[in-house]
Design an enzyme around this catalytic site. Structure first.
Site, short mmCIF file in Angstrom:
data_model
loop_
_atom_site.label_atom_id
_atom_site.label_comp_id
_atom_site.label_asym_id
_atom_site.label_seq_id
_atom_site.Cartn_x
_atom_site.Cartn_y
_atom_site.Cartn_z
N THR A 192 9.43 0.81 2.14
CA THR A 192 8.92 -0.23 1.28
C THR A 192 10.14 -1.06 0.93
OG1 THR A 192 7.06 0.98 0.32
CG2 THR A 192 8.03 -0.68 -1.06
N VAL A 221 -4.76 2.84 0.61
CA VAL A 221 -4.01 1.84 -0.15
C VAL A 221 -2.97 2.59 -0.98
CG1 VAL A 221 -4.12 0.05 -1.92
CG2 VAL A 221 -5.99 0.29 -0.27
N GLY A 222 -1.74 2.18 -0.86
CA GLY A 222 -0.66 2.81 -1.62
C GLY A 222 -0.43 2.12 -2.94
N THR A 243 9.09 2.52 -5.05
CA THR A 243 8.97 3.03 -3.69
C THR A 243 8.91 4.54 -3.74
OG1 THR A 243 10.06 3.20 -1.52
CG2 THR A 243 11.51 2.94 -3.42
N1 ASP Z 1 5.17 3.63 -1.79
C1 ASP Z 1 4.82 3.39 -0.42
C2 ASP Z 1 3.42 3.85 -0.20
O1 ASP Z 1 3.03 4.88 -0.72
C3 ASP Z 1 5.70 4.07 0.57
C4 ASP Z 1 7.17 4.09 0.27
O2 ASP Z 1 7.61 3.41 -0.64
O3 ASP Z 1 7.92 4.79 0.97
O4 ASP Z 1 2.71 3.21 0.54
#
Ligand code: ASP
Length: 324
Positions: A192, A221-222, A243
């Site tokens: 991210t 959906v994140g 993130t």
């Molecule tokens: N937070 C992001 C998600 O869950 C992934 C990440 O930041 O590594 O989609």
């Protein structure tokens, strides 16, 4: 002067880079708060402080875990993104423009798991759609209607991410591998990018763009596009971009929780940010976040071994870090 709802957000899109199924689900989302926009436009103060903080994902990023040359490439990418945002803020530009510029640089850099062009549509959604979030076919139709270039799914392919996906799928096939056990190395999973900024007019903005987690289910959906989850900005408190394990960040409503601790408890930013990240850790979530407050104070906590990150303030000194 009383300002109601003095917040503005910039949400940036999830561009999916892993599987064909995911790619079919590519979403472009954006947010805005119309009332906030009006309020922010009149929020002119004499403050001249400004600052920008960026991240390129948190995870198992260990010293010596990559070649010096590759590490240098990551650092250069972060530096470049800081430069793009800093030039805007220094010249009196808006935090919104600065976060967009920084995130675009990171999106265009294949080292980071976020894709080209996403931020453009998010901004249009925020400014022109009358909505807070859009996704799926509707978002694509909105993009086309507004002249946004839609790139082919192949554009997002990189050999590295493809191999990471294959590795995950293999692990899954071997059975019993679920959730966080999918994490094999940082490169397999993390990804991210984000930016938060305070501009000379005292306006805060946050932007987050992601490829999501590797081997996620289609339709997942994140936290990144969830306002108050992975992205949030409020002129009265702070701007946050997160993130990490998105599901945990959503459950903890991380970005808004930090703002709420400042607003209702009078907590300072670093303490509020650490408090909320500790809450995420207690649930079992790993990751990190970047935040900046209305005075230009910053926080970059993470509970992983590393987080690609950088910041710059009025003094113009670029700071780029990776490890703990
Ligand atoms: N937070 C992001 C998600 O869950 C992934 C990440 O930041 O590594 O989609």
């Amino acid at each position: 002067m009383e300002i109601t709802w003095p917040f503005k957000y910039l949400l940036v899109v999830a561009l999916l880079t892993t599987t064909a199924a995911d790619l079919a689900q590519s979403q472009e989302s954006g947010v805005k708060d119309a009332a906030a926009r009006g309020a922010n436009e009149i929020m002119q103060t004499n403050q001249k402080k400004f600052g920008l903080v960026i991240h390129g994902g948190a995870g198992i990023i260990e010293r010596g875990g990559t070649s010096a040359g590759r590490e240098q490439e990551y650092r250069a990418g972060l530096d470049h993104a800081l430069g793009a945002g800093y030039a805007i803020l220094k010249g009196g530009g808006s935090s919104l423009d600065a976060t967009e510029a920084a995130v675009r640089v990171l999106e265009d850099d294949p080292h980071f798991n976020a894709g080209k062009g996403a931020v453009n549509l998010a901004r249009l959604v925020m400014e022109k759609s009358g909505h807070v979030m859009m996704d799926g076919e509707g978002a694509e139709a909105f993009a086309a209607a507004n002249g946004v270039e839609l790139v082919d799914q192949k554009y997002f392919y990189t050999e590295e991410r493809w191999q990471a996906l294959q590795k995950m799928k293999e692990a899954e096939k071997r059975g019993g591998v679920g959730g966080k056990k999918f994490i094999i190395t940082d490169q397999d999973r993390h990804g991210t990018v984000g930016a938060v900024a305070l501009d000379k007019n005292g306006n805060l903005a946050a932007a987050t763009s992601t490829g999501g987690t590797t081997n996620k289910k289609a339709g997942r959906v994140g936290d990144s596009p969830i306002i108050g989850g992975g992205t949030y900005a409020n002129n009265a408190t702070c701007a946050v971009s997160a993130t990490g394990d998105g599901e945990y960040f959503i459950r903890s409503v991380v970005a808004h929780d930090i703002s709420a601790l400042m607003e209702y408890r009078g907590m300072k930013l670093p303490e509020a940010a650490q408090t909320v990240l500790d809450k995420v850790a207690k649930l079992g979530g790993t990751g990190g976040l970047i935040a900046i407050d209305h005075d230009g104070n910053i926080a970059l906590p993470f509970n992983t071994s590393g987080m690609y990150r950088g910041h710059v303030g009025v003094d113009g000194e670029f700071v780029v870090e990776i490890y703990r």
